[in-house]
Enzyme design. Structure first.
Site, PDB file in Angstrom:
ATOM      1  N   GLU A  51       0.838  -1.198   0.000  1.00 13.81           N
ATOM      2  CA  GLU A  51       0.000   0.000   0.000  1.00 13.81           C
ATOM      3  C   GLU A  51       0.878   1.254   0.000  1.00 13.81           C
ATOM      4  O   GLU A  51       0.624   2.212  -0.731  1.00 13.81           O
ATOM      5  CB  GLU A  51      -0.914   0.028   1.232  1.00 13.81           C
ATOM      6  CG  GLU A  51      -1.875  -1.150   1.358  1.00 13.81           C
ATOM      7  CD  GLU A  51      -1.331  -2.275   2.213  1.00 13.81           C
ATOM      8  OE1 GLU A  51      -0.135  -2.629   2.061  1.00 13.81           O
ATOM      9  OE2 GLU A  51      -2.096  -2.791   3.055  1.00 13.81           O
ATOM     10  N   CYS A  74      -2.543  -2.711   7.373  1.00  7.41           N
ATOM     11  CA  CYS A  74      -2.097  -2.934   8.749  1.00  7.41           C
ATOM     12  C   CYS A  74      -2.292  -1.704   9.629  1.00  7.41           C
ATOM     13  O   CYS A  74      -2.394  -0.584   9.158  1.00  7.41           O
ATOM     14  CB  CYS A  74      -0.625  -3.368   8.753  1.00  7.41           C
ATOM     15  SG  CYS A  74       0.519  -1.997   8.457  1.00  7.41           S
ATOM     16  N   CYS A  83      -0.026   1.202   7.537  1.00  3.86           N
ATOM     17  CA  CYS A  83      -0.614   1.526   6.235  1.00  3.86           C
ATOM     18  C   CYS A  83      -1.927   2.295   6.391  1.00  3.86           C
ATOM     19  O   CYS A  83      -2.260   3.134   5.565  1.00  3.86           O
ATOM     20  CB  CYS A  83      -0.849   0.258   5.433  1.00  3.86           C
ATOM     21  SG  CYS A  83       0.684  -0.475   4.856  1.00  3.86           S
ATOM     22  N   ASP A 198      21.886 -38.048  -5.993  1.00  2.00           N
ATOM     23  CA  ASP A 198      21.508 -37.260  -7.178  1.00  2.00           C
ATOM     24  C   ASP A 198      22.407 -36.047  -7.423  1.00  2.00           C
ATOM     25  O   ASP A 198      22.410 -35.504  -8.518  1.00  2.00           O
ATOM     26  CB  ASP A 198      20.060 -36.751  -7.043  1.00  2.00           C
ATOM     27  CG  ASP A 198      19.051 -37.882  -7.190  1.00  2.00           C
ATOM     28  OD1 ASP A 198      19.481 -39.004  -7.502  1.00  2.00           O
ATOM     29  OD2 ASP A 198      17.850 -37.627  -6.994  1.00  2.00           O
ATOM     30  N   ALA A 267      10.239 -37.542   2.917  1.00  2.00           N
ATOM     31  CA  ALA A 267       8.864 -37.113   2.617  1.00  2.00           C
ATOM     32  C   ALA A 267       7.846 -38.020   3.309  1.00  2.00           C
ATOM     33  O   ALA A 267       6.828 -37.550   3.829  1.00  2.00           O
ATOM     34  CB  ALA A 267       8.635 -37.105   1.108  1.00  2.00           C
TER      35      ALA A 267
END
Lengths: 329, 329
Positions: A51, A74, A83, A198, A267
């Site tokens: 903003e 904010c 802001c 890898d 994972a």
């Protein structure tokens, strides 16, 4: 004035800040004049707020201007002036925002704007903007970063053949997109096992793009000659197998979101702990029949125990299909 | 007149004949008057040809009528009079067709129509209509039926959990669609192993729908109490493990296309022989981590040996993603 179209443009702008704003949200801002011409377009990239950048980009704010922002302005004196104060001082009388700030430190901006006599509209394109800001919103809500698991696999879920060959399962177009995902991530994560086998760079290959923090988890030493030891991107070696240590590190680093590019071991451990918030699967229309699967044993013996996600979106990328799954039911 | 739109309508009509026309093609036919009003819509369902049905459905063919048909009108005296002769006699002066008849016995219809002074246009919407008639076209071209492999799986390629539970991996909407696929197939194929373990009916559940021939391949006896021994659909028990025996049976039965609903053993054998022309995968957004994979060992050790298909189409069905793969590169 098509509020949704303008907010959608602000939403697109906000994504340009991905990877730059942690621990803060991404925000896009547009200012239009009374003839609906766009006179400012800015996004938060970790420095001044969107903003503030938008307002300061205009020499004289014309009467009847309207400010669109994806997040409630904010009300917080941090690195920068609130802001809400800045908007009031600018003379802008109309503010339209999408999602309400859930952060107790920063919220209250819309109240202040209304008390100053501005016309304030909220809730425009909320679902879309909430999805765009899902990483930060989740971190505020449950206190840990958002984990996105990227998988490049064959139709039968393989990420490498029996001999270990895995370059390249998916098409060049898919790999270019993954490169972009990396540049948008606060951090990318793999285990030392994958690092050793890898020897990936985990870089974003696109020229001039931002490089994320590389996090390598595990106790094996990575030889100096390996790419993860090069200077192309910052790298953190987390000498631990404990997920709690990972969460603590990510918390200390104040990051919003992590892109998991590990093999199945790490994972699967995160999946078992319910930490995988999103899966982005690039599925090549190919079959291997044998080799390494993207996921390991989850201690599931019956179909009713399966881990359910929901399809968020899907599209063709090169020869492949990309599917995004979110939010376990 | 939008030729493509009308041919697309004829193409849709032709699909209503799926399962009814073997060993002959599916064909859709539309006749419009000079004001572009549709005055006849018919499809081939194994009896009279679509063109013949369409012409005979109109009492008096109006001047300036145009006949659309997805396949070149036949020039063959078979069970019925050649369509080309019938069209000439009907007084229709304009014929638009999509694909040329590749069958040496039946072709030559367009030449005869032109010689009789009709305006004949070919090649409208060819790619689409060729895909619709891919089963028959392939059988004419390479002499064996078209094999479509239907798979219902999790994202990690599992079709059953460790304890064997497999009901239901995919959503009710996906299963309804599979039921429709069955009613459109000339035959559905499984092995005796799957027949014994799952005791499937392989029926089309949709009320009033056609039931395909069920083919059960293998040497195990299927108990009389099993559903495949019921009277709900014709069933052929092929007491063999030889694919050559399967091909011979299908050839003797003069069928165009088979829907494979087997477990991994039989399907993998067909895949290894290059017999799988199409894969229709219903992918549930779920992960099991362990259990039975949809495909077995293909003797592939390196990524470069993988079996490549191409994505033909994809869409969401209920909670699942349906992907259609065709034509190995």
């Amino acid at each position: 004035m098509d509020q949704s179209a303008l907010m959608s443009r602000a939403d697109d702008l906000s994504k340009l800040g991905l990877g730059f704003t942690a621990p803060n949200p991404i925000v896009g801002c547009i200012i239009i004049d009374s003839n609906n011409n766009v006179i400012a377009e800015e996004f938060h990239n970790g420095g001044a707020h969107a903003e503030s950048k938008a307002i300061n980009s205009i020499k004289v704010i014309p009467p009847g201007a309207t400010l669109f922002t994806t997040l409630e302005p904010c009300n917080h004196q941090g690195k920068t002036e609130p802001c809400s104060d800045l908007i009031i001082k600018s003379g802008i009388k109309n503010v339209i925002y999408s999602i309400t700030d859930p952060n107790s430190v920063a919220q209250g901006g819309s109240k202040k704007l209304r008390e100053a006599g501005l016309n304030v509209t909220s809730g425009v394109l909320t679902e879309k903007v909430e999805f765009t800001n899902r990483h930060w919103l989740q971190k505020i809500k449950i206190g840990r970063p958002y984990f996105t698991w990227k998988i490049a696999m064959t139709l039968d879920g393989k990420i490498a053949a029996l001999d270990g060959s895995s370059k390249w399962i998916t098409s060049a177009e898919s790999r270019d997109e993954v490169s972009k995902l990396r540049s948008q991530a606060d951090a990318v994560l793999i285990g030392t096992g994958t690092a050793l086998v890898d020897n990936p760079s985990l870089n974003s290959h696109n020229p001039g793009s931002r490089q994320p923090l590389r996090i390598v988890m595990g106790k094996s030493e990575i030889p100096v000659s390996h790419k993860l030891n090069d200077e192309s991107a910052p790298t953190h070696f987390l000498k631990s197998h404990e997920t709690s240590d990972l969460i603590k590190l990510l918390s200390d680093l104040e990051i919003n979101q992590v892109l998991i590019e590990s093999g199945p071991k790490l994972a699967t451990a995160l999946l078992k702990l319910g930490l995988i918030d999103e899966i982005v699967a690039y599925i090549a229309p190919s079959i291997l029949g044998s080799g390494s699967s993207f996921v390991g044993d989850l201690d599931i013996s019956s179909l009713s125990e399966r881990m359910d996600y929901q399809i968020h979106s899907f599209t063709q990328i090169g020869n492949d299909l990309r599917v995004t799954l979110i939010g376990r039911k």
